[in-house]
Each structure stands twice: as C-alpha cells, then as structure tokens.
Design a protein around this motif. Structure first.
Motif, PDB file in Angstrom:
ATOM      1  N   LYS A 218       1.214   1.478  26.730  1.00  0.00           N
ATOM      2  CA  LYS A 218       0.183   2.879  26.645  1.00  0.00           C
ATOM      3  C   LYS A 218       1.196   4.154  26.367  1.00  0.00           C
ATOM      4  O   LYS A 218       0.798   5.028  25.908  1.00  0.00           O
ATOM      5  CB  LYS A 218      -0.729   2.498  27.547  1.00  0.00           C
ATOM      6  CG  LYS A 218      -1.537   1.637  27.191  1.00  0.00           C
ATOM      7  CD  LYS A 218      -2.871   2.235  26.382  1.00  0.00           C
ATOM      8  CE  LYS A 218      -4.117   1.309  26.442  1.00  0.00           C
ATOM      9  NZ  LYS A 218      -4.890   1.752  25.210  1.00  0.00           N
TER      10      LYS A 218
ATOM     11  N   THR B 110       1.136   6.754  23.254  1.00  0.00           N
ATOM     12  CA  THR B 110       0.746   8.075  23.733  1.00  0.00           C
ATOM     13  C   THR B 110       1.572   9.271  23.293  1.00  0.00           C
ATOM     14  O   THR B 110       1.552  10.133  22.653  1.00  0.00           O
ATOM     15  CB  THR B 110       0.552   8.573  25.290  1.00  0.00           C
ATOM     16  OG1 THR B 110      -0.645   7.540  25.632  1.00  0.00           O
ATOM     17  CG2 THR B 110      -0.159   9.843  25.521  1.00  0.00           C
TER      18      THR B 110
ATOM     19  N   GLU C 149       1.591  11.681  20.297  1.00  0.00           N
ATOM     20  CA  GLU C 149       1.714  13.180  20.336  1.00  0.00           C
ATOM     21  C   GLU C 149       2.819  13.994  19.495  1.00  0.00           C
ATOM     22  O   GLU C 149       2.418  14.690  18.817  1.00  0.00           O
ATOM     23  CB  GLU C 149       2.112  13.317  21.754  1.00  0.00           C
ATOM     24  CG  GLU C 149       2.239  14.802  22.328  1.00  0.00           C
ATOM     25  CD  GLU C 149       2.419  15.079  23.839  1.00  0.00           C
ATOM     26  OE1 GLU C 149       3.270  16.031  24.106  1.00  0.00           O
ATOM     27  OE2 GLU C 149       2.142  14.184  24.635  1.00  0.00           O
TER      28      GLU C 149
END
Length: 91
Positions: A39, A43, A47
């Motif tokens: 995860k 992320t 981003e």
C-alpha cells in the motif's frame, strides 16, 4: 506470483535519458526491501506519477530512490508505529 518473490521482465523497466522513472514493480521491490508494504509503495507511486515524476518545484526527479527514502522517513516520523516494522533508522 509468490509472496516476497519478484521477477523483473524486460518490459518492466522504464528508462529515460535524463531522469530515472521507475515502473511500479521496481518501486514495490524497493519498498519491500525497506520493510514497507504494498500500500505504501502504491501510494508513493501514484503520488509521483500524478506529478509526472517532478519534484515540488517542477524539476524532474533524477533519483526516485532518494525521493522514496525521504517519503518513507516522513511517513515514519508522522506514524511512530511504523518504526518497528521498517528497516529505516530515525535519529
């Protein structure tokens, strides 16, 4: 795919002349080596992909691993419970 085991194929590696843009598999492997989960890697990748792999001032990222380490350090600093799980050292 077995857990904890990754195999890179020829098409998994992204190269550019002046920047080092990784593929998602490379980011996942790097985060796994540092003790962070899937995860967190996702992320981070989303981003920077959304920013087209540029920094805060719009300068292209030349070393994504350094950005990832900085991202991990900030994440640990804000969430102390991650410190025991990861392999980064915070002074």
């Amino acid at each position: 795919m077995q857990q904890g085991r990754y195999v890179l194929g020829f098409h998994d590696v992204a190269w550019s002349n002046n920047t080092d843009i990784p593929c998602f598999v490379q980011v996942t492997i790097f985060f796994d080596q540092k003790g962070f989960g899937h995860k967190d890697a996702e992320t981070f990748f989303k981003e920077y992909s959304a920013r087209h792999w540029t920094g805060t001032k719009g300068v292209p990222v030349k070393n994504w691993r350094a950005k990832a380490l900085d991202w991990m350090w900030r994440r640990q600093k804000n969430r102390p419970y991650l410190r025991s799980k990861s392999k980064l050292m915070i002074p």
